[in-house]
Design a protein around this motif. Structure first.
Motif, short mmCIF file in Angstrom:
data_model
loop_
_atom_site.label_atom_id
_atom_site.label_comp_id
_atom_site.label_asym_id
_atom_site.label_seq_id
_atom_site.Cartn_x
_atom_site.Cartn_y
_atom_site.Cartn_z
N ALA A 21 -6.42 9.02 7.82
CA ALA A 21 -5.97 7.62 7.79
C ALA A 21 -5.52 7.21 6.40
O ALA A 21 -4.45 6.60 6.23
CB ALA A 21 -7.09 6.70 8.28
N SER A 22 -6.30 7.56 5.38
CA SER A 22 -5.90 7.19 4.02
C SER A 22 -4.66 7.94 3.58
O SER A 22 -3.81 7.38 2.86
CB SER A 22 -7.05 7.41 3.03
N SER A 23 -4.49 9.17 4.03
CA SER A 23 -3.28 9.93 3.71
C SER A 23 -2.04 9.27 4.30
O SER A 23 -1.00 9.16 3.64
CB SER A 23 -3.38 11.36 4.22
N LEU A 24 -2.15 8.82 5.54
CA LEU A 24 -1.03 8.13 6.17
C LEU A 24 -0.69 6.83 5.46
O LEU A 24 0.48 6.50 5.24
CB LEU A 24 -1.33 7.86 7.64
N ILE A 25 -1.72 6.09 5.08
CA ILE A 25 -1.50 4.83 4.37
C ILE A 25 -0.83 5.08 3.02
O ILE A 25 0.16 4.43 2.67
CB ILE A 25 -2.83 4.06 4.21
N PHE A 26 -1.36 6.04 2.25
CA PHE A 26 -0.78 6.32 0.94
C PHE A 26 0.62 6.91 1.05
O PHE A 26 1.49 6.60 0.23
CB PHE A 26 -1.68 7.24 0.12
N ALA A 27 0.86 7.73 2.04
CA ALA A 27 2.21 8.28 2.23
C ALA A 27 3.20 7.16 2.53
O ALA A 27 4.33 7.16 2.01
CB ALA A 27 2.21 9.31 3.36
N ARG A 31 6.24 6.01 0.10
CA ARG A 31 7.60 6.06 0.64
C ARG A 31 8.32 4.72 0.51
O ARG A 31 9.51 4.68 0.22
CB ARG A 31 7.53 6.46 2.12
N LEU A 32 7.60 3.62 0.71
CA LEU A 32 8.23 2.31 0.76
C LEU A 32 8.18 1.54 -0.56
O LEU A 32 8.68 0.41 -0.62
CB LEU A 32 7.58 1.47 1.86
N SER A 33 7.58 2.11 -1.59
CA SER A 33 7.48 1.40 -2.86
C SER A 33 7.95 2.29 -4.00
O SER A 33 8.34 3.44 -3.80
CB SER A 33 6.04 0.94 -3.10
N GLN A 34 7.87 1.75 -5.19
CA GLN A 34 8.27 2.49 -6.39
C GLN A 34 7.10 3.25 -7.02
O GLN A 34 7.27 3.87 -8.07
CB GLN A 34 8.86 1.51 -7.42
N LEU A 35 5.93 3.20 -6.39
CA LEU A 35 4.77 3.90 -6.93
C LEU A 35 4.97 5.41 -6.87
O LEU A 35 5.68 5.92 -6.01
CB LEU A 35 3.51 3.53 -6.15
N THR A 36 4.29 6.10 -7.80
CA THR A 36 4.33 7.57 -7.80
C THR A 36 2.94 8.10 -7.47
O THR A 36 1.95 7.35 -7.52
CB THR A 36 4.76 8.10 -9.18
N GLU A 37 2.88 9.38 -7.16
CA GLU A 37 1.58 9.99 -6.87
C GLU A 37 0.65 9.88 -8.07
O GLU A 37 -0.55 9.67 -7.91
CB GLU A 37 1.78 11.46 -6.50
N HIS A 38 1.21 10.05 -9.24
CA HIS A 38 0.40 9.98 -10.46
C HIS A 38 -0.22 8.60 -10.65
O HIS A 38 -1.35 8.48 -11.12
CB HIS A 38 1.25 10.36 -11.68
N SER A 39 0.48 7.55 -10.26
CA SER A 39 -0.02 6.20 -10.48
C SER A 39 -1.17 5.82 -9.54
O SER A 39 -1.92 4.90 -9.84
CB SER A 39 1.12 5.18 -10.35
N ILE A 40 -1.31 6.49 -8.42
CA ILE A 40 -2.40 6.16 -7.49
C ILE A 40 -3.45 7.27 -7.41
O ILE A 40 -4.32 7.25 -6.55
CB ILE A 40 -1.86 5.86 -6.07
N GLN A 41 -3.39 8.22 -8.33
CA GLN A 41 -4.31 9.37 -8.31
C GLN A 41 -5.77 8.95 -8.38
O GLN A 41 -6.61 9.46 -7.65
CB GLN A 41 -3.96 10.31 -9.46
N LEU A 42 -6.09 8.00 -9.25
CA LEU A 42 -7.47 7.53 -9.38
C LEU A 42 -7.95 6.86 -8.09
O LEU A 42 -9.08 7.11 -7.64
CB LEU A 42 -7.62 6.57 -10.56
N LEU A 43 -7.11 6.06 -7.49
CA LEU A 43 -7.47 5.39 -6.24
C LEU A 43 -7.72 6.41 -5.12
O LEU A 43 -8.68 6.27 -4.35
CB LEU A 43 -6.38 4.40 -5.83
N VAL A 44 -6.90 7.43 -5.05
CA VAL A 44 -7.08 8.49 -4.04
C VAL A 44 -8.41 9.20 -4.26
O VAL A 44 -9.14 9.48 -3.31
CB VAL A 44 -5.89 9.47 -4.08
#
Length: 127
Positions: A21-27, A31-44
């Motif tokens: 569920a969290s993978s789908l939300i983050f994906a 996809r729909l924003s300007q965020l990068t994987e690096h910017s949400i790494q701590l939250l993940v």
């Protein structure tokens, strides 16, 4: 013994459901924003630990005894699934950093399971 196996399976299932569920939300967010994987790494990472804690807690509530052992099995099974996915799917093994994370995941599941056992009242006397 049957109750402990069932408890571990419930906990691992809960962890995997939360991870999917969290993978789908983050994906979707990526996809729909300007965020990068690096910017949400701590939250993940925080959500991963939270999922392992909740899965361990569910295991402890269902198992009602041996919280450390049940939590360890829950964390080990989850880490084994991730390892097999990575090894078979990507032909790579855990790095040292990943190994440390997974050891911490196991410890987090154990902590959650101990709390689950203690907050459920422990083993009940059956007639």
């Amino acid at each position: 013994m049957q109750r402990q196996i069932s408890a571990v399976l419930y906990g691992v299932s809960a962890i995997l459901i939360m991870a999917i569920a969290s993978s789908l939300i983050f994906a979707t967010i990526l996809r729909l924003s300007q965020l990068t994987e690096h910017s949400i790494q701590l939250l993940v990472t925080i959500i991963s630990f939270f999922s392992l804690f909740i899965g361990g807690y569910i295991t402890g509530r269902k198992g009602k005894e041996k919280g450390l052992l049940l939590g360890a099995f829950t964390g080990i099974i989850y880490s084994s699934i991730i390892f097999l996915y990575q090894f078979l799917g990507y032909d790579s093994i855990f790095s040292l950093k990943q190994l440390i994370f997974h050891l911490c995941y196991i410890a987090t599941a154990m902590l959650g399971s101990v709390l689950g056992v203690n907050l459920s009242g422990g083993k009940t006397k059956e007639s």
